[in-house]
Design a protein around this motif. Structure first.
Motif, PDB file in Angstrom:
ATOM      1  N   GLU A 195      52.110-101.667  78.021  1.00 18.17           N
ATOM      2  CA  GLU A 195      52.453-103.089  77.963  1.00 18.17           C
ATOM      3  C   GLU A 195      51.258-103.964  77.563  1.00 18.17           C
ATOM      4  OE1 GLU A 195      54.371-106.520  80.909  1.00 18.17           O
ATOM      5  OE2 GLU A 195      54.405-104.400  81.489  1.00 18.17           O
ATOM      6  N   ASN A 196      50.081-103.557  78.012  1.00 16.59           N
ATOM      7  CA  ASN A 196      48.888-104.381  77.750  1.00 16.59           C
ATOM      8  C   ASN A 196      48.056-103.889  76.565  1.00 16.59           C
ATOM      9  OD1 ASN A 196      49.436-106.062  79.989  1.00 16.59           O
ATOM     10  ND2 ASN A 196      48.517-104.538  81.369  1.00 16.59           N
ATOM     11  N   SER A 197      48.585-102.929  75.827  1.00 20.64           N
ATOM     12  CA  SER A 197      47.831-102.389  74.697  1.00 20.64           C
ATOM     13  C   SER A 197      47.647-103.442  73.605  1.00 20.64           C
ATOM     14  CB  SER A 197      48.550-101.176  74.113  1.00 20.64           C
ATOM     15  OG  SER A 197      47.859-100.682  72.976  1.00 20.64           O
ATOM     16  N   THR A 198      46.481-103.415  72.991  1.00 21.00           N
ATOM     17  CA  THR A 198      46.209-104.333  71.876  1.00 21.00           C
ATOM     18  C   THR A 198      46.551-103.693  70.530  1.00 21.00           C
ATOM     19  OG1 THR A 198      43.911-103.568  71.769  1.00 21.00           O
ATOM     20  CG2 THR A 198      44.374-105.498  73.152  1.00 21.00           C
ATOM     21  N   TYR A 199      47.065-102.469  70.583  1.00 21.53           N
ATOM     22  CA  TYR A 199      47.376-101.735  69.354  1.00 21.53           C
ATOM     23  C   TYR A 199      48.876-101.707  69.094  1.00 21.53           C
ATOM     24  CZ  TYR A 199      42.598 -99.889  69.565  1.00 21.53           C
ATOM     25  OH  TYR A 199      41.245 -99.763  69.598  1.00 21.53           O
ATOM     26  N   ASN A 200      49.220-101.447  67.840  1.00 21.23           N
ATOM     27  CA  ASN A 200      50.584-101.116  67.456  1.00 21.23           C
ATOM     28  C   ASN A 200      50.505-100.205  66.234  1.00 21.23           C
ATOM     29  OD1 ASN A 200      50.511-102.756  65.012  1.00 21.23           O
ATOM     30  ND2 ASN A 200      50.731-104.533  66.361  1.00 21.23           N
ATOM     31  N   MET A 201      51.643 -99.851  65.651  1.00 20.87           N
ATOM     32  CA  MET A 201      51.638 -98.877  64.564  1.00 20.87           C
ATOM     33  C   MET A 201      51.040 -99.413  63.254  1.00 20.87           C
ATOM     34  SD  MET A 201      52.419 -95.899  65.383  1.00 20.87           S
ATOM     35  CE  MET A 201      52.991 -95.083  66.886  1.00 20.87           C
ATOM     36  N   THR A 202      50.836-100.710  63.187  1.00 19.37           N
ATOM     37  CA  THR A 202      50.200-101.270  61.981  1.00 19.37           C
ATOM     38  C   THR A 202      48.696-101.473  62.152  1.00 19.37           C
ATOM     39  OG1 THR A 202      50.614-103.569  62.650  1.00 19.37           O
ATOM     40  CG2 THR A 202      52.351-102.460  61.377  1.00 19.37           C
ATOM     41  N   SER A 203      48.182-101.238  63.356  1.00 20.93           N
ATOM     42  CA  SER A 203      46.744-101.411  63.609  1.00 20.93           C
ATOM     43  C   SER A 203      45.937-100.464  62.725  1.00 20.93           C
ATOM     44  CB  SER A 203      46.435-101.123  65.081  1.00 20.93           C
ATOM     45  OG  SER A 203      47.107-102.032  65.925  1.00 20.93           O
ATOM     46  N   GLN A 204      44.868-100.977  62.151  1.00 20.76           N
ATOM     47  CA  GLN A 204      44.024-100.159  61.279  1.00 20.76           C
ATOM     48  C   GLN A 204      42.981 -99.425  62.127  1.00 20.76           C
ATOM     49  OE1 GLN A 204      42.433-102.662  58.188  1.00 20.76           O
ATOM     50  NE2 GLN A 204      44.454-103.248  57.425  1.00 20.76           N
ATOM     51  N   VAL A 205      42.993 -98.090  62.015  1.00 25.04           N
ATOM     52  CA  VAL A 205      42.123 -97.258  62.852  1.00 25.04           C
ATOM     53  C   VAL A 205      41.420 -96.208  61.989  1.00 25.04           C
ATOM     54  CG1 VAL A 205      43.576 -97.568  64.909  1.00 25.04           C
ATOM     55  CG2 VAL A 205      44.017 -95.656  63.358  1.00 25.04           C
ATOM     56  N   GLY A 206      40.420 -95.565  62.601  1.00 23.85           N
ATOM     57  CA  GLY A 206      39.714 -94.493  61.915  1.00 23.85           C
ATOM     58  C   GLY A 206      38.717 -95.007  60.893  1.00 23.85           C
ATOM     59  N   ASN A 207      37.994 -94.090  60.293  1.00 20.33           N
ATOM     60  CA  ASN A 207      36.956 -94.457  59.329  1.00 20.33           C
ATOM     61  C   ASN A 207      37.530 -95.154  58.094  1.00 20.33           C
ATOM     62  OD1 ASN A 207      34.956 -93.360  60.946  1.00 20.33           O
ATOM     63  ND2 ASN A 207      35.123 -91.325  59.982  1.00 20.33           N
ATOM     64  N   ASP A 208      38.754 -94.763  57.714  1.00 16.63           N
ATOM     65  CA  ASP A 208      39.353 -95.334  56.500  1.00 16.63           C
ATOM     66  C   ASP A 208      40.140 -96.602  56.780  1.00 16.63           C
ATOM     67  OD1 ASP A 208      38.344 -93.242  54.977  1.00 16.63           O
ATOM     68  OD2 ASP A 208      40.103 -91.985  55.348  1.00 16.63           O
ATOM     69  N   LYS A 209      40.235 -96.983  58.058  1.00 18.86           N
ATOM     70  CA  LYS A 209      40.943 -98.204  58.445  1.00 18.86           C
ATOM     71  C   LYS A 209      42.368 -98.242  57.880  1.00 18.86           C
ATOM     72  CE  LYS A 209      37.537 -99.811  60.802  1.00 18.86           C
ATOM     73  NZ  LYS A 209      37.621 -99.803  62.274  1.00 18.86           N
ATOM     74  N   LEU A 210      43.085 -97.135  58.124  1.00 16.09           N
ATOM     75  CA  LEU A 210      44.476 -97.049  57.698  1.00 16.09           C
ATOM     76  C   LEU A 210      45.388 -97.416  58.866  1.00 16.09           C
ATOM     77  CD1 LEU A 210      44.364 -93.666  55.739  1.00 16.09           C
ATOM     78  CD2 LEU A 210      44.426 -95.979  54.771  1.00 16.09           C
TER      79      LEU A 210
END
Length: 287
Positions: free
Chosen positions: A192-207
């Protein structure tokens, strides 16, 4: 009719031989079926027909070249080591199966009917993949009615009538798993308190996270075999991910081990996941 029966016997024998030569035979443990109110730890002490059934089925596997694990021995070892910490029958069953190291567990249920001077015995035999709990084969067999008080002999007779076909079906299913992998479902969601979702850019390539996950599954599923049920902003479900039967050390590769690999990967891209495994379903929550 005789020709048809002969062809069926030849067919089942061929399937057994194919499975035995194509893949290492699974390790088997036979356990008794328990009804509501019964205790898996004491059922064999109270029901001789269950003892006969699991012994006879175990013998059926032994004579066909399978490695079997003795349920009674594992149960005694668990009692001696005080492994059981609850009276929940599902927990007890899971612990014994886990201790056994078996690939497949077989559940035997017996039902005896007596009428006047005749008796009959029915046996239900079901086998399951230990890792996922998925059904492999199920057979019901009846001894027929006989004028006898030797019910144990009728239980044995019912088992003898169905073992060949039961093992043939089980072997084919197990060979398919060895070839194509076990199937697990992986459900990704967010706390519930996560700042992430499936569109969040993650990893070295920021995908986007959804793309990063699919790329990982493409590389880590067995033979690149996976399917995405759907993706939303807050959820992604891989509903048919294949994982190998064995790891590189030839130990069972379970849903738990695969979940750990996912967990460790998510940590490498600076996410804080939690995981829960229920049978062949893995729940990953990103915090």
């Amino acid at each position: 009719m005789k020709k048809l029966i002969y062809l069926l016997i030849v067919c089942f024998s061929t399937l057994i031989n194919f499975a035995q030569t194509s893949v290492q035979l699974p390790k088997i443990m036979v356990i008794p079926f328990i009804k509501d109110g019964e205790d898996l730890r004491t059922i064999l002490d109270e029901n001789i027909n269950s003892r006969i059934a699991i012994t006879k089925i175990k013998e059926g596997f032994d004579t066909r070249g399978f490695t079997t694990v003795d349920f009674v021995g594992k149960l005694k070892a668990a009692k001696d080591n005080q492994i059981f910490t609850s009276d929940n029958q599902s927990d007890i069953k899971s612990k014994i199966i886990e201790m056994s190291g078996c690939d497949v567990y077989v559940v035997a249920e017996t039902d005896v009917k007596k009428e006047y001077n005749t008796a009959s015995a029915s046996v239900i035999i079901s086998s399951y993949d230990t890792s996922t709990g998925n059904s492999l084969s199920n057979k019901v067999s009846n001894s027929g009615k006989f004028e006898t008080n030797d019910v144990g002999r009728l239980v044995s007779k019912a088992i003898d009538k169905t073992m060949e076909e039961f093992i043939a079906v089980m072997n084919v299913k197990f060979a398919e798993i060895a070839k194509n992998g076990r199937s697990v479902l992986v459900d990704f969601s967010f706390s519930e308190n996560s700042t992430y979702n499936m569109t969040s850019q993650v990893g070295n390539d920021k995908l986007p996270l959804s793309d990063v996950l699919e790329e990982w599954f493409s590389m880590n599923s067995f033979n690149n075999n996976y399917h995405i049920q759907g993706t939303t902003n807050l959820k992604m479900i891989f509903d048919d991910v294949k994982i190998p039967l064995k790891d590189k050390n030839q130990n069972n590769y379970t849903a738990n081990k695969f979940a750990l690999e996912i967990f460790k990967y998510l940590k490498t891209i600076n996410l804080e996941p939690s995981k829960e495994i229920k049978g062949s379903t893995i729940y990953i929550t990103i915090n």
